[in-house]
Design a protein around this motif. Structure first.
Motif, PDB file in Angstrom:
ATOM      1  N   LYS A 110      35.413 -32.154 -22.820  1.00 12.60           N
ATOM      2  CA  LYS A 110      35.104 -31.523 -21.533  1.00 12.60           C
ATOM      3  C   LYS A 110      36.384 -30.886 -21.006  1.00 12.60           C
ATOM      4  N   ASN A 111      36.619 -29.674 -21.397  1.00 12.01           N
ATOM      5  CA  ASN A 111      37.856 -28.965 -21.070  1.00 12.01           C
ATOM      6  C   ASN A 111      37.779 -28.446 -19.632  1.00 12.01           C
ATOM      7  N   MET A 112      38.193 -29.269 -18.692  1.00 10.19           N
ATOM      8  CA  MET A 112      38.114 -28.890 -17.285  1.00 10.19           C
ATOM      9  C   MET A 112      39.095 -27.772 -16.937  1.00 10.19           C
ATOM     10  N   ASN A 113      40.171 -27.619 -17.724  1.00  5.59           N
ATOM     11  CA  ASN A 113      41.073 -26.492 -17.491  1.00  5.59           C
ATOM     12  C   ASN A 113      40.329 -25.172 -17.704  1.00  5.59           C
ATOM     13  N   LEU A 114      39.535 -25.106 -18.774  1.00  2.00           N
ATOM     14  CA  LEU A 114      38.732 -23.911 -19.042  1.00  2.00           C
ATOM     15  C   LEU A 114      37.682 -23.718 -17.957  1.00  2.00           C
ATOM     16  N   VAL A 115      36.968 -24.776 -17.627  1.00  2.00           N
ATOM     17  CA  VAL A 115      35.918 -24.698 -16.602  1.00  2.00           C
ATOM     18  C   VAL A 115      36.519 -24.233 -15.277  1.00  2.00           C
ATOM     19  N   ASP A 116      37.636 -24.828 -14.877  1.00  2.00           N
ATOM     20  CA  ASP A 116      38.283 -24.460 -13.614  1.00  2.00           C
ATOM     21  C   ASP A 116      38.743 -23.004 -13.621  1.00  2.00           C
ATOM     22  N   GLN A 117      39.307 -22.549 -14.751  1.00  2.00           N
ATOM     23  CA  GLN A 117      39.775 -21.159 -14.831  1.00  2.00           C
ATOM     24  C   GLN A 117      38.598 -20.191 -14.758  1.00  2.00           C
ATOM     25  N   LEU A 118      37.514 -20.514 -15.450  1.00  2.00           N
ATOM     26  CA  LEU A 118      36.327 -19.662 -15.392  1.00  2.00           C
ATOM     27  C   LEU A 118      35.810 -19.563 -13.963  1.00  2.00           C
ATOM     28  N   ARG A 119      35.736 -20.689 -13.302  1.00  2.00           N
ATOM     29  CA  ARG A 119      35.257 -20.701 -11.915  1.00  2.00           C
ATOM     30  C   ARG A 119      36.218 -19.984 -10.984  1.00  2.00           C
ATOM     31  N   LYS A 120      37.507 -20.163 -11.217  1.00  2.00           N
ATOM     32  CA  LYS A 120      38.524 -19.478 -10.407  1.00  2.00           C
ATOM     33  C   LYS A 120      38.391 -17.965 -10.552  1.00  2.00           C
ATOM     34  N   ASP A 121      38.036 -17.522 -11.763  1.00  2.00           N
ATOM     35  CA  ASP A 121      37.870 -16.088 -12.019  1.00  2.00           C
ATOM     36  C   ASP A 121      36.504 -15.566 -11.586  1.00  2.00           C
ATOM     37  N   GLY A 122      35.705 -16.421 -10.947  1.00  2.00           N
ATOM     38  CA  GLY A 122      34.444 -15.972 -10.368  1.00  2.00           C
ATOM     39  C   GLY A 122      33.217 -16.140 -11.236  1.00  2.00           C
ATOM     40  N   TYR A 123      33.351 -16.782 -12.387  1.00  2.00           N
ATOM     41  CA  TYR A 123      32.184 -17.015 -13.231  1.00  2.00           C
ATOM     42  C   TYR A 123      31.454 -18.254 -12.738  1.00  2.00           C
ATOM     43  N   GLY A 124      30.136 -18.187 -12.758  1.00  2.00           N
ATOM     44  CA  GLY A 124      29.337 -19.384 -12.505  1.00  2.00           C
ATOM     45  C   GLY A 124      29.264 -20.152 -13.815  1.00  2.00           C
ATOM     46  N   VAL A 125      29.628 -21.408 -13.793  1.00  2.00           N
ATOM     47  CA  VAL A 125      29.651 -22.217 -15.015  1.00  2.00           C
ATOM     48  C   VAL A 125      28.850 -23.490 -14.761  1.00  2.00           C
ATOM     49  N   THR A 126      27.923 -23.753 -15.659  1.00  2.00           N
ATOM     50  CA  THR A 126      27.195 -25.015 -15.625  1.00  2.00           C
ATOM     51  C   THR A 126      27.619 -25.804 -16.852  1.00  2.00           C
ATOM     52  N   VAL A 127      27.944 -27.081 -16.647  1.00  2.00           N
ATOM     53  CA  VAL A 127      28.420 -27.932 -17.734  1.00  2.00           C
ATOM     54  C   VAL A 127      27.348 -28.981 -18.047  1.00  2.00           C
ATOM     55  N   TYR A 128      27.018 -29.066 -19.337  1.00  2.00           N
ATOM     56  CA  TYR A 128      26.046 -30.055 -19.812  1.00  2.00           C
ATOM     57  C   TYR A 128      26.735 -30.985 -20.807  1.00  2.00           C
ATOM     58  N   GLU A 129      26.272 -32.221 -20.838  1.00  2.00           N
ATOM     59  CA  GLU A 129      26.756 -33.174 -21.832  1.00  2.00           C
ATOM     60  C   GLU A 129      25.578 -33.502 -22.750  1.00  2.00           C
ATOM     61  N   GLY A 130      25.845 -33.540 -24.058  1.00  2.00           N
ATOM     62  CA  GLY A 130      24.777 -33.826 -25.006  1.00  2.00           C
ATOM     63  C   GLY A 130      25.279 -34.591 -26.209  1.00  2.00           C
ATOM     64  N   GLU A 131      24.345 -35.009 -27.033  1.00  2.00           N
ATOM     65  CA  GLU A 131      24.665 -35.766 -28.234  1.00  2.00           C
ATOM     66  C   GLU A 131      24.747 -34.847 -29.431  1.00  2.00           C
ATOM     67  N   GLY A 132      25.893 -34.854 -30.097  1.00  2.00           N
ATOM     68  CA  GLY A 132      26.036 -34.168 -31.364  1.00  2.00           C
ATOM     69  C   GLY A 132      25.760 -35.138 -32.489  1.00  2.00           C
ATOM     70  N   ILE A 133      25.860 -34.708 -33.722  1.00  2.00           N
ATOM     71  CA  ILE A 133      25.586 -35.596 -34.854  1.00  2.00           C
ATOM     72  C   ILE A 133      26.616 -36.718 -34.957  1.00  2.00           C
ATOM     73  N   GLU A 134      27.865 -36.405 -34.570  1.00  2.00           N
ATOM     74  CA  GLU A 134      28.932 -37.400 -34.703  1.00  2.00           C
ATOM     75  C   GLU A 134      29.499 -37.876 -33.370  1.00  2.00           C
ATOM     76  N   ALA A 135      29.307 -37.098 -32.310  1.00  2.00           N
ATOM     77  CA  ALA A 135      29.937 -37.461 -31.038  1.00  2.00           C
ATOM     78  C   ALA A 135      29.290 -36.701 -29.886  1.00  2.00           C
ATOM     79  N   ILE A 136      29.738 -37.000 -28.700  1.00  2.00           N
ATOM     80  CA  ILE A 136      29.308 -36.289 -27.500  1.00  2.00           C
ATOM     81  C   ILE A 136      29.863 -34.861 -27.563  1.00  2.00           C
ATOM     82  N   ARG A 137      29.043 -33.898 -27.162  1.00  2.00           N
ATOM     83  CA  ARG A 137      29.455 -32.492 -27.096  1.00  2.00           C
ATOM     84  C   ARG A 137      29.223 -32.004 -25.671  1.00  2.00           C
TER      85      ARG A 137
END
Length: 190
Positions: A103-130
């Motif tokens: 969960k790269n919050m630096n990326l999420v924060d930068q996207l939001r700072k630049d005016g993009y609407g970002v929705t973050v979801y958490e899900g199960e991958g085959i080996e780990a959380i994605r």
């Protein structure tokens, strides 16, 4: 000599007409799909005129095989030109899904700072959380968004698709804000 000169003119005219006709056809179809009816109707009128004029040359008098082949070649080249024009116009919006291993919050924060609407979801991958980020942007800003994502997450898995309709949400206000910020930055660097 005049007959041969006339055939060369016909060949060139047919090629030029196809190089105008097919991109017009391509853009008309795209405008229609995107709900731009008036622009599509105008291009449809233009397309019909070019089509009838071009075919009248191809089927006028004796059917010249060379003219028919040039007609087909022009059609193929017109498709390439039409798609390049559409790509340059970049009409509409794109939804970008970004799949991350953390969960790269630096990326999420930068996207939001630049005016993009970002929705973050958490899900199960085959080996780990994605983590999946969903970002809606104008198509003409898509490349800049990819560049930003690659800066923060070079191994991100990115999927893009075009939504047909959307209503409400954060998007329009954020895009106006981003456009205003971009203009201020450009003015400061000038």
């Amino acid at each position: 000599m005049k007959g041969g000169e006339s055939k060369v003119k016909d060949i060139i005219l047919v090629l030029v007409l196809q190089l105008i006709y097919v991109p017009t056809f391509t853009l008309r179809t795209i405008f229609l799909v995107k709900g731009l009816r008036m622009q599509a109707a105008f291009l449809g009128l233009l397309e019909a005129l070019i089509y009838i004029f071009g075919l009248s040359i191809v089927f006028n008098g004796e059917q010249n095989v060379v003219v028919m082949i040039v007609y087909a070649i022009g059609f193929g080249l017109g498709i390439i030109i039409g798609s390049m024009i559409e790509e340059a116009l970049a009409i509409g919006y794109t939804t970008i899904q970004v799949i991350l291993t953390n969960k790269n919050m630096n990326l999420v924060d930068q996207l939001r700072k630049d005016g993009y609407g970002v929705t973050v979801y958490e899900g199960e991958g085959i080996e780990a959380i994605r983590y999946k980020l969903e970002v809606l942007t104008k198509r003409n800003q898509e490349e800049g968004l990819y560049d930003m994502i690659q800066q923060f997450e070079p191994n991100a898995f990115i999927i893009a698709y075009e939504p047909k309709t959307f209503k409400g949400g954060f998007l329009l206000k954020a895009m106006k804000k981003r456009k205003k910020m971009k203009k201020q930055i450009e003015e400061n660097h000038a």
